[in-house]
Write a protein that holds these residues in place. Sequence first.
Motif, PDB file in Angstrom:
ATOM      1  N   GLU A 231       0.846  -1.194   0.000  1.00  0.00           N
ATOM      2  CA  GLU A 231       0.000   0.000   0.000  1.00  0.00           C
ATOM      3  C   GLU A 231       0.885   1.250   0.000  1.00  0.00           C
ATOM      4  OE1 GLU A 231      -3.303  -0.527  -0.075  1.00  0.00           O
ATOM      5  OE2 GLU A 231      -3.771   1.620  -0.124  1.00  0.00           O
ATOM      6  N   LEU A 232       1.938   1.164   0.813  1.00  0.00           N
ATOM      7  CA  LEU A 232       2.889   2.264   0.938  1.00  0.00           C
ATOM      8  C   LEU A 232       3.580   2.557  -0.393  1.00  0.00           C
ATOM      9  CD1 LEU A 232       4.234   3.968   3.199  1.00  0.00           C
ATOM     10  CD2 LEU A 232       5.904   2.169   3.413  1.00  0.00           C
ATOM     11  N   LEU A 233       4.101   1.510  -1.044  1.00  0.00           N
ATOM     12  CA  LEU A 233       4.776   1.682  -2.331  1.00  0.00           C
ATOM     13  C   LEU A 233       3.826   2.259  -3.365  1.00  0.00           C
ATOM     14  CD1 LEU A 233       6.902  -1.546  -2.796  1.00  0.00           C
ATOM     15  CD2 LEU A 233       7.747   0.779  -2.542  1.00  0.00           C
ATOM     16  N   GLU A 234       2.613   1.717  -3.362  1.00  0.00           N
ATOM     17  CA  GLU A 234       1.608   2.143  -4.324  1.00  0.00           C
ATOM     18  C   GLU A 234       1.342   3.642  -4.209  1.00  0.00           C
ATOM     19  OE1 GLU A 234      -0.545   1.129  -7.391  1.00  0.00           O
ATOM     20  OE2 GLU A 234      -0.333  -0.628  -6.114  1.00  0.00           O
ATOM     21  N   ARG A 235       1.159   4.098  -2.958  1.00  0.00           N
ATOM     22  CA  ARG A 235       0.794   5.499  -2.751  1.00  0.00           C
ATOM     23  C   ARG A 235       1.965   6.449  -2.927  1.00  0.00           C
ATOM     24  NH1 ARG A 235      -3.378   6.782   2.044  1.00  0.00           N
ATOM     25  NH2 ARG A 235      -4.668   4.922   1.963  1.00  0.00           N
ATOM     26  N   GLU A 236       3.175   5.959  -2.620  1.00  0.00           N
ATOM     27  CA  GLU A 236       4.330   6.852  -2.639  1.00  0.00           C
ATOM     28  C   GLU A 236       5.174   6.648  -3.893  1.00  0.00           C
ATOM     29  OE1 GLU A 236       6.049   7.842   1.086  1.00  0.00           O
ATOM     30  OE2 GLU A 236       4.043   8.689   1.108  1.00  0.00           O
ATOM     31  N   LEU A 237       4.615   5.990  -4.873  1.00  0.00           N
ATOM     32  CA  LEU A 237       5.346   5.594  -6.070  1.00  0.00           C
ATOM     33  C   LEU A 237       6.261   6.674  -6.662  1.00  0.00           C
ATOM     34  CD1 LEU A 237       5.200   2.827  -7.747  1.00  0.00           C
ATOM     35  CD2 LEU A 237       4.041   4.227  -9.434  1.00  0.00           C
ATOM     36  N   PRO A 238       5.794   7.913  -6.820  1.00  0.00           N
ATOM     37  CA  PRO A 238       6.664   8.910  -7.455  1.00  0.00           C
ATOM     38  C   PRO A 238       7.770   9.446  -6.556  1.00  0.00           C
ATOM     39  CG  PRO A 238       4.340   9.596  -7.440  1.00  0.00           C
ATOM     40  CD  PRO A 238       4.481   8.462  -6.497  1.00  0.00           C
ATOM     41  N   ARG A 239       7.748   9.101  -5.262  1.00  0.00           N
ATOM     42  CA  ARG A 239       8.667   9.730  -4.308  1.00  0.00           C
ATOM     43  C   ARG A 239      10.116   9.264  -4.489  1.00  0.00           C
ATOM     44  NH1 ARG A 239       5.706  11.213   0.326  1.00  0.00           N
ATOM     45  NH2 ARG A 239       7.684  11.687   1.336  1.00  0.00           N
TER      46      ARG A 239
ATOM     47  N   ARG B  37       5.619  -7.720  -6.098  1.00  0.00           N
ATOM     48  CA  ARG B  37       6.391  -7.790  -7.334  1.00  0.00           C
ATOM     49  C   ARG B  37       5.844  -6.811  -8.369  1.00  0.00           C
ATOM     50  NH1 ARG B  37       6.768 -13.218  -6.997  1.00  0.00           N
ATOM     51  NH2 ARG B  37       4.856 -13.429  -8.181  1.00  0.00           N
ATOM     52  N   ASP B  38       4.504  -6.784  -8.477  1.00  0.00           N
ATOM     53  CA  ASP B  38       3.874  -5.897  -9.460  1.00  0.00           C
ATOM     54  C   ASP B  38       4.179  -4.432  -9.181  1.00  0.00           C
ATOM     55  OD1 ASP B  38       2.837  -8.104 -10.616  1.00  0.00           O
ATOM     56  OD2 ASP B  38       0.785  -7.844  -9.868  1.00  0.00           O
ATOM     57  N   VAL B  39       4.048  -4.048  -7.916  1.00  0.00           N
ATOM     58  CA  VAL B  39       4.209  -2.625  -7.605  1.00  0.00           C
ATOM     59  C   VAL B  39       5.674  -2.215  -7.742  1.00  0.00           C
ATOM     60  CG1 VAL B  39       4.444  -2.809  -5.091  1.00  0.00           C
ATOM     61  CG2 VAL B  39       3.430  -0.772  -6.068  1.00  0.00           C
ATOM     62  N   LEU B  40       6.599  -3.133  -7.434  1.00  0.00           N
ATOM     63  CA  LEU B  40       8.018  -2.818  -7.634  1.00  0.00           C
ATOM     64  C   LEU B  40       8.344  -2.635  -9.110  1.00  0.00           C
ATOM     65  CD1 LEU B  40      10.063  -4.981  -5.092  1.00  0.00           C
ATOM     66  CD2 LEU B  40       9.809  -2.499  -5.145  1.00  0.00           C
ATOM     67  N   ARG B  41       7.716  -3.499  -9.936  1.00  0.00           N
ATOM     68  CA  ARG B  41       7.934  -3.382 -11.386  1.00  0.00           C
ATOM     69  C   ARG B  41       7.373  -2.051 -11.884  1.00  0.00           C
ATOM     70  NH1 ARG B  41       5.035  -7.759 -13.631  1.00  0.00           N
ATOM     71  NH2 ARG B  41       6.491  -9.101 -12.554  1.00  0.00           N
ATOM     72  N   LYS B  42       6.175  -1.708 -11.366  1.00  0.00           N
ATOM     73  CA  LYS B  42       5.543  -0.455 -11.752  1.00  0.00           C
ATOM     74  C   LYS B  42       6.425   0.733 -11.367  1.00  0.00           C
ATOM     75  CE  LYS B  42       1.232   1.169 -10.366  1.00  0.00           C
ATOM     76  NZ  LYS B  42      -0.124   0.894  -9.860  1.00  0.00           N
ATOM     77  N   ALA B  43       6.997   0.656 -10.153  1.00  0.00           N
ATOM     78  CA  ALA B  43       7.874   1.731  -9.667  1.00  0.00           C
ATOM     79  C   ALA B  43       9.114   1.830 -10.546  1.00  0.00           C
ATOM     80  CB  ALA B  43       8.258   1.484  -8.221  1.00  0.00           C
ATOM     81  N   ALA B  44       9.681   0.663 -10.912  1.00  0.00           N
ATOM     82  CA  ALA B  44      10.882   0.659 -11.752  1.00  0.00           C
ATOM     83  C   ALA B  44      10.581   1.311 -13.098  1.00  0.00           C
ATOM     84  CB  ALA B  44      11.376  -0.771 -11.939  1.00  0.00           C
ATOM     85  N   GLU B  45       9.458   0.962 -13.689  1.00  0.00           N
ATOM     86  CA  GLU B  45       9.072   1.550 -14.984  1.00  0.00           C
ATOM     87  C   GLU B  45       8.884   3.045 -14.858  1.00  0.00           C
ATOM     88  OE1 GLU B  45       5.603  -0.530 -16.338  1.00  0.00           O
ATOM     89  OE2 GLU B  45       6.754  -2.385 -16.601  1.00  0.00           O
ATOM     90  N   PHE B  46       8.198   3.447 -13.791  1.00  0.00           N
ATOM     91  CA  PHE B  46       7.906   4.868 -13.589  1.00  0.00           C
ATOM     92  C   PHE B  46       9.193   5.679 -13.487  1.00  0.00           C
ATOM     93  CE2 PHE B  46       7.377   8.549 -10.866  1.00  0.00           C
ATOM     94  CZ  PHE B  46       6.273   9.187 -11.410  1.00  0.00           C
ATOM     95  N   HIS B  47      10.132   5.205 -12.656  1.00  0.00           N
ATOM     96  CA  HIS B  47      11.325   6.003 -12.407  1.00  0.00           C
ATOM     97  C   HIS B  47      12.312   5.951 -13.578  1.00  0.00           C
ATOM     98  CE1 HIS B  47      10.340   7.487  -8.475  1.00  0.00           C
ATOM     99  NE2 HIS B  47       9.902   6.292  -8.143  1.00  0.00           N
ATOM    100  N   GLU B  48      12.334   4.839 -14.260  1.00  0.00           N
ATOM    101  CA  GLU B  48      13.201   4.750 -15.433  1.00  0.00           C
ATOM    102  C   GLU B  48      12.721   5.724 -16.502  1.00  0.00           C
ATOM    103  OE1 GLU B  48      14.789   1.286 -18.341  1.00  0.00           O
ATOM    104  OE2 GLU B  48      13.749   0.693 -16.514  1.00  0.00           O
TER     105      GLU B  48
END
Lengths: 252, 55
Positions: A231-239, B37-48
């Motif tokens: 939940e934390l990662l999801e909400r703070e994704l751009p940080r 796993r999904d959210v980490l992949r999403k984060a990786a895509e976003f920041h890249e």
Amino acid sequence: MISILTRWFHRLASPVWFYRIAGKLLPWLWALFALLLVTGLYGGLVTAPADYQQGDSFRIIYVHVPAAWLSMFVYMVMAVSGAIALIWRIKLAEMVLVSCAPIGASFTFIALVTGALWGKPMWGAWWVWDARLTSELILLFLYLGVIGLYNAIEDKRMASRAVAILALVGIVNIPIIHYSVEWWNTLHQGATVTKFDKPSIHIDMLIPLLLMAGAFKVFFVISLLLRTRNELLERELPRQWVKQLVEENAND
Amino acid sequence: MTEFFHMGGYALYVWGSLGMTFIVLLLNIVLPLSQHRDVLRKAAEFHEWEGRDEK
């Protein structure tokens, strides 16, 4: 003084700090869970003698009762997080609140299904509409209501506040579940452990039950950490800290 | 040993309860882990994607 306290409180609720601590705690929690589960199951299924009235069917107690206890405990954690989220607007409390709901719903579901599987051979019925069973079913609906409401509102901060109010209102159900076997006539047996005088259960049966309850509680913490982390990662994704985390993972 | 699995005639109820419990508990681990796993992949895509934008 108050300001120091709130600052400390906010730091405790800092996302990065929480994420790191969760990762460090998890392996230890897994080990503790495995230990409690193995000893509890061995004690409950092998060492404990069969019940003089219920025979071996009483062994369902070792999953039924811990699940039922946890179904109420998780609700209290959820409601307290809801109160914290409403009063101090702490984001982490909002995330704990919404992460509790699916876990609590799972425990409630387990308590209801194992209850039915125990009720059939002992009472001759899978289900009766008595106070204990009905209030536990309402608890399941409260959890599902929390999940549904949270997913229905787009703005997650607003959704959390709505859900917090629902969780707080639903608290009235908890004492009803607990005292239902005393307040109303029921097929469900009364409390054997949480009584003011000595528990009316043999020590060889009681110890595995407490071990299993411990295992379930540790399991709750594990699952809660996993869900809150997401939940934390999801909400703070751009940080920035998420960016760092992603880079660290990429370098591994 | 057979006696143990027989559970005094309540095998279906006892093992059914245990089995169902562990399936539900397992789901409570597997689902969050796959979400992770999904959210980490999403984060990786976003920041890249964001990093490419800055260059």
